[in-house]
Motif scaffolding. Structure first.
Motif, PDB file in Angstrom:
ATOM      1  N   PRO A 244       4.368  97.451  48.794  1.00 16.44           N
ATOM      2  CA  PRO A 244       5.640  97.263  48.075  1.00 16.44           C
ATOM      3  C   PRO A 244       6.194  98.637  47.687  1.00 16.44           C
ATOM      4  O   PRO A 244       5.444  99.615  47.556  1.00 16.44           O
ATOM      5  CB  PRO A 244       5.242  96.459  46.836  1.00 16.44           C
ATOM      6  N   LEU A 245       7.502  98.726  47.484  1.00 16.55           N
ATOM      7  CA  LEU A 245       8.119 100.017  47.162  1.00 16.55           C
ATOM      8  C   LEU A 245       7.514 100.687  45.929  1.00 16.55           C
ATOM      9  O   LEU A 245       7.301 101.907  45.936  1.00 16.55           O
ATOM     10  CB  LEU A 245       9.630  99.842  46.986  1.00 16.55           C
ATOM     11  N   PRO A 246       7.219  99.941  44.826  1.00 14.29           N
ATOM     12  CA  PRO A 246       6.599 100.610  43.674  1.00 14.29           C
ATOM     13  C   PRO A 246       5.248 101.232  44.015  1.00 14.29           C
ATOM     14  O   PRO A 246       4.925 102.325  43.531  1.00 14.29           O
ATOM     15  CB  PRO A 246       6.453  99.478  42.646  1.00 14.29           C
ATOM     16  N   ASP A 247       4.470 100.556  44.859  1.00 18.53           N
ATOM     17  CA  ASP A 247       3.168 101.096  45.243  1.00 18.53           C
ATOM     18  C   ASP A 247       3.330 102.324  46.135  1.00 18.53           C
ATOM     19  O   ASP A 247       2.531 103.266  46.053  1.00 18.53           O
ATOM     20  CB  ASP A 247       2.334 100.035  45.956  1.00 18.53           C
ATOM     21  N   LEU A 248       4.338 102.313  47.002  1.00 16.28           N
ATOM     22  CA  LEU A 248       4.600 103.491  47.832  1.00 16.28           C
ATOM     23  C   LEU A 248       4.982 104.680  46.959  1.00 16.28           C
ATOM     24  O   LEU A 248       4.502 105.799  47.174  1.00 16.28           O
ATOM     25  CB  LEU A 248       5.711 103.187  48.838  1.00 16.28           C
ATOM     26  N   ALA A 249       5.827 104.446  45.963  1.00 14.95           N
ATOM     27  CA  ALA A 249       6.217 105.522  45.057  1.00 14.95           C
ATOM     28  C   ALA A 249       5.005 106.070  44.312  1.00 14.95           C
ATOM     29  O   ALA A 249       4.835 107.295  44.174  1.00 14.95           O
ATOM     30  CB  ALA A 249       7.262 105.016  44.068  1.00 14.95           C
ATOM     31  N   SER A 250       4.150 105.187  43.836  1.00 15.96           N
ATOM     32  CA  SER A 250       2.941 105.613  43.116  1.00 15.96           C
ATOM     33  C   SER A 250       2.012 106.408  44.025  1.00 15.96           C
ATOM     34  O   SER A 250       1.415 107.406  43.600  1.00 15.96           O
ATOM     35  CB  SER A 250       2.207 104.394  42.563  1.00 15.96           C
ATOM     36  N   LEU A 251       1.893 105.964  45.280  1.00 13.66           N
ATOM     37  CA  LEU A 251       1.020 106.659  46.227  1.00 13.66           C
ATOM     38  C   LEU A 251       1.519 108.076  46.481  1.00 13.66           C
ATOM     39  O   LEU A 251       0.738 109.031  46.513  1.00 13.66           O
ATOM     40  CB  LEU A 251       0.957 105.864  47.533  1.00 13.66           C
ATOM     41  N   LEU A 252       2.809 108.239  46.650  1.00 18.74           N
ATOM     42  CA  LEU A 252       3.373 109.577  46.861  1.00 18.74           C
ATOM     43  C   LEU A 252       3.098 110.474  45.654  1.00 18.74           C
ATOM     44  O   LEU A 252       2.718 111.644  45.800  1.00 18.74           O
ATOM     45  CB  LEU A 252       4.877 109.474  47.121  1.00 18.74           C
ATOM     46  N   ARG A 253       3.262 109.919  44.452  1.00 22.11           N
ATOM     47  CA  ARG A 253       2.993 110.706  43.237  1.00 22.11           C
ATOM     48  C   ARG A 253       1.519 111.091  43.151  1.00 22.11           C
ATOM     49  O   ARG A 253       1.184 112.205  42.741  1.00 22.11           O
ATOM     50  CB  ARG A 253       3.397 109.912  41.995  1.00 22.11           C
ATOM     51  N   ASP A 254       0.636 110.173  43.530  1.00 24.07           N
ATOM     52  CA  ASP A 254      -0.803 110.453  43.473  1.00 24.07           C
ATOM     53  C   ASP A 254      -1.166 111.663  44.327  1.00 24.07           C
ATOM     54  O   ASP A 254      -2.119 112.391  44.021  1.00 24.07           O
ATOM     55  CB  ASP A 254      -1.605 109.237  43.951  1.00 24.07           C
ATOM     56  N   TYR A 255      -0.412 111.893  45.392  1.00 23.46           N
ATOM     57  CA  TYR A 255      -0.683 113.030  46.264  1.00 23.46           C
ATOM     58  C   TYR A 255       0.261 114.202  45.986  1.00 23.46           C
ATOM     59  O   TYR A 255       0.354 115.143  46.799  1.00 23.46           O
ATOM     60  CB  TYR A 255      -0.583 112.602  47.730  1.00 23.46           C
ATOM     61  N   GLY A 256       0.964 114.156  44.882  1.00 24.74           N
ATOM     62  CA  GLY A 256       1.764 115.310  44.458  1.00 24.74           C
ATOM     63  C   GLY A 256       3.169 115.355  44.990  1.00 24.74           C
ATOM     64  O   GLY A 256       3.818 116.420  44.941  1.00 24.74           O
ATOM     65  N   HIS A 257       3.698 114.234  45.491  1.00 25.02           N
ATOM     66  CA  HIS A 257       5.063 114.200  46.019  1.00 25.02           C
ATOM     67  C   HIS A 257       5.911 113.307  45.113  1.00 25.02           C
ATOM     68  O   HIS A 257       5.577 112.138  44.906  1.00 25.02           O
ATOM     69  CB  HIS A 257       5.086 113.670  47.445  1.00 25.02           C
ATOM     70  N   GLU A 258       6.998 113.840  44.606  1.00 27.10           N
ATOM     71  CA  GLU A 258       7.868 113.059  43.746  1.00 27.10           C
ATOM     72  C   GLU A 258       8.843 112.271  44.620  1.00 27.10           C
ATOM     73  O   GLU A 258       9.643 112.856  45.355  1.00 27.10           O
ATOM     74  CB  GLU A 258       8.637 113.962  42.801  1.00 27.10           C
ATOM     75  N   PRO A 259       8.780 110.948  44.583  1.00 27.66           N
ATOM     76  CA  PRO A 259       9.682 110.150  45.424  1.00 27.66           C
ATOM     77  C   PRO A 259      11.126 110.283  44.968  1.00 27.66           C
ATOM     78  O   PRO A 259      11.396 110.354  43.773  1.00 27.66           O
ATOM     79  CB  PRO A 259       9.170 108.716  45.249  1.00 27.66           C
ATOM     80  N   TYR A 260      12.042 110.331  45.933  1.00 25.14           N
ATOM     81  CA  TYR A 260      13.463 110.454  45.608  1.00 25.14           C
ATOM     82  C   TYR A 260      14.118 109.090  45.445  1.00 25.14           C
ATOM     83  O   TYR A 260      15.264 109.007  45.011  1.00 25.14           O
ATOM     84  CB  TYR A 260      14.188 111.236  46.685  1.00 25.14           C
TER      85      TYR A 260
END
Length: 374
Positions: A355-371
């Motif tokens: 889901p989109l919220p999980d994708l956003a969280s995954l990106l943050r976990d690896y140091g990428h701020e989702p746009y």
């Protein structure tokens, strides 16, 4: 000038044709090509499919345009071997292989687009199914030393596999019963590990699958190996060689002996084994068998050990899930593709089944701020 996609389309045409049971001549006639050799040239990537021929092939073979053109699918490429803890239905394996193939194809395609050079295994092990278990153990110790894995090889193995051998190691939510898998795909070797397993199990499975990648040419593994289910012939022996290699790589003799002797004041063997297993990030049972094979445990002592007391390293349950999904290099490729517009957010979420919220969280976990807003 023929392009990479021409070879891809030719390969996928052959796979689809064989799947529906048509000969080259039958499909050539249906597409109006006239000669079997013309279709053979298309399937080998020496000739392009025309737009009309492509439409006809899609109709005849029951596939859509994405089947031929999507670079994020893996069709007709790669070999897979699964390590399971129980019998897993073929349909479940097929579905997971398809999803895993999409991840591999996506990583390979994005890596090429972003200028990451393909690298191949720097060496392979000169072992065969006739090699002894001692040979496999010596190979495991040699790899640990060559890669300088240090005093706790399990702690550095994953990064060494990625950096020294360009093996993509992904922690994934695998279907129940699948603990690990290895795959060989043109341009990429990959290991999948169930992130829901304990730390010790993940580390052992990584080392086990590494063995298969390093010996695939001389000992092609079976598509499925069920842990602790006896097998006959070479299949059984290859898996036992892999287990001996993994145990020696994660628990080199000098390191394990030092731990064993350093805990000699502990009278209870269960406590000694659990302490060592925790320090080396392996399971207590794997540690027990390695100690026995090295002669540090006698047969009488081995028989007195209760596996229930070391099965989860002395805890009431296995270590909780603590591994991030996929890997840093995998998510880095995706983040770059998102930033440059190569991938859409929804396409990425679909490929990763998130889901989109999980994708956003995954990106943050690896140091990428989702746009994007989830």
């Amino acid at each position: 000038m023929l392009m990479k996609q021409d070879f891809r389309m030719g390969l996928r045409l052959r796979v689809a044709r064989q799947r529906v049971g048509l000969t080259q001549q039958q499909l050539a006639d249906a597409l109006g090509l006239g000669h079997r050799q013309t279709l053979a040239r298309i399937e080998s990537g020496e000739r392009r499919l025309s737009a009309q021929e492509l439409i006809g092939a899609m109709s005849m073979l029951g596939v859509d345009l994405d089947y031929f053109t999507d670079p994020f699918q893996l069709v007709g490429e790669g070999q897979f071997s699964f390590r399971t803890t129980t019998d897993v239905a073929g349909a479940v394996l097929d579905d997971f292989q398809h999803r895993a193939g999409c991840w591999i194809a996506m990583y390979r395609e994005l890596s090429t687009e972003q200028g990451h050079q393909q690298r191949w295994l720097e060496f392979k092990l000169a072992l065969t199914a006739k090699s002894s278990f001692e040979d496999a153990q010596a190979a495991g110790e040699w790899v640990a030393d060559r890669w300088q894995l240090g005093s706790c090889p399990a702690a550095t193995l994953r990064s060494a596999m990625e950096d020294r051998a360009s093996i993509l190691v992904l922690h994934v939510d695998a279907p129940h019963g699948i603990s690990g898998a290895a795959s060989r795909v043109p341009g990429l070797n990959c290991v999948f590990v169930s992130r829901g397993d304990s730390d010790g199990r993940r580390n052992f499975d990584s080392a086990h699958e590494l063995f298969h990648l390093l010996t695939w040419d001389t000992m092609p593994p079976a598509r499925t190996d069920v842990v602790d289910i006896p097998r006959d012939g070479n299949g059984w022996r290859v898996e036992r060689l892999a287990e001996n290699f993994a145990a020696a790589l994660l628990m080199p003799e000098a390191i394990l002996r030092g731990h064993w002797e350093g805990r000699a004041m502990l009278a209870d063997f269960h406590d000694r084994i659990n302490g060592i297993a925790d320090a080396l990030r392996v399971s207590g049972v794997a540690c027990k068998w390695r100690l026995y094979n090295l002669g540090l445990l006698s047969k009488a002592e081995l028989d007195c050990i209760d596996d229930r007391r070391i099965g989860t390293n002395g805890r009431t349950s296995a270590v909780a899930r603590d591994a991030l999904p996929f890997s840093r290099s995998f998510i880095d490729r995706i983040a770059t593709a998102l930033d440059t517009g190569r991938l859409s957010v929804r396409r990425t979420a679909s490929l990763l089944d998130l889901p989109l919220p999980d994708l956003a969280s995954l990106l943050r976990d690896y140091g990428h701020e989702p746009y994007f807003e989830a």
